[in-house]
Scaffold this active site. Structure first.
Site: not given
Ligand code: OAD
Length: 234
Positions: A173, A106, A117, A216, A133, A198, A136
């Site tokens: 998740t 992601h 670009c 976790a 940018c 989880n 460009c």
């Protein structure tokens, strides 16, 4: 040789102080997805979107990796086979915990992307509307994160790994966002053992061969220790 493919989500960074999306009071309870995490939202109000990601970039910069990030880095270093680490997270806590390489499906808060670009560069701590940018010169800089309606990164590479997996683990998740939520089925289809770690069972929790519930920072190091002990690789 066993090949492990691991998918992580926001839950692995929760104990590092970074909010998850769908837990009570999570990011999607405070912000509308269509406003801050879609190309249309960015076109409508780039200042709002930059503000959202600038805040998250600031929080991520202050956060420390926790015992779960460190345990996965340890597994990557000491496992005799391959350990492919795929994350949906845009923070850099896997790398901060010593993991390498990490596949950021992601995208990452550390990156900027030109909407015109496709050039990529390191994001400044705060991105501003209309920033040019460097390649460009168009005023089309955006965070290098994947929004809803866009194709996640590295999908071919990830599927190539999944068809070779002998063990697949999903960590922190909710299993609500595809294509990541479908990785467990891909792994099952090739006969891999599937494990979920989880806080609570995820949407597709019942499909896993094995489920370890808990924070976790506790369940991931325990699972890694068991794996490494089983292989005499400690
Ligand atoms: P979610 O917020 O949907 O789910 C977080 C999961 O972590 C839940 O299953 C929680 O039970 C679990 N959890 C919370 N605290 C935990 C802890 N201390 N230890 C272990 N687990 C814990 O986040 P994701 O599944 O990562 O995408 O969300 C997937 C994608 O949806 C994100 O990458 C983001 C989001 O919209 C985009 O923005 C494109």
């Amino acid at each position: 040789m066993e090949k492990i493919v691991i998918l992580t989500g926001a839950g692995i960074s929760a104990e590092s102080g970074l909010g998850t999306f769908r837990d009570e009071g999570g990011l999607w309870a405070q912000h509308r997805i269509e406003d801050v995490a879609t190309p249309e939202g960015f076109a409508r109000n780039p200042a709002l979107v930059h503000g959202f990601y600038n805040a998250r970039r600031g929080q991520a910069a202050k956060a420390q990796p926790n015992a779960a990030h460190q345990a996965l880095a340890r597994l990557q270093k000491n496992w005799p086979g391959e350990v492919i680490l795929v994350t949906q997270n845009v923070d850099g806590l896997h790398e901060a915990g010593g993991a390498e390489p990490v596949i950021h499906m992601h995208g990452t808060l550390a990156g900027a992307l030109c909407g015109a670009c496709g050039h990529r560069w390191a994001s400044p701590p705060e991105m501003e509307v209309g920033e040019p940018c460097p390649a460009c010169q168009q005023p089309t800089a955006r965070p290098d994160v994947v929004w809803f309606g866009e194709m996640p990164y590295f999908m071919d590479e990830i599927y190539d790994h999944l068809i070779e997996a002998t063990l697949f683990a999903s960590i922190g998740t909710s299993g609500q966002v595809y294509p990541a939520a479908g990785f467990v089925q891909e792994a099952r289809a090739v006969g891999a053992k599937t494990v979920e770690l989880n806080l609570e069972p995820s949407a597709g929790g019942s499909i896993f061969d094995e489920v370890h519930l808990g924070p976790a920072s506790e369940v991931v190091p325990r699972w890694v220790d068991t794996l490494l002990a089983g292989n005499g690789a400690r």
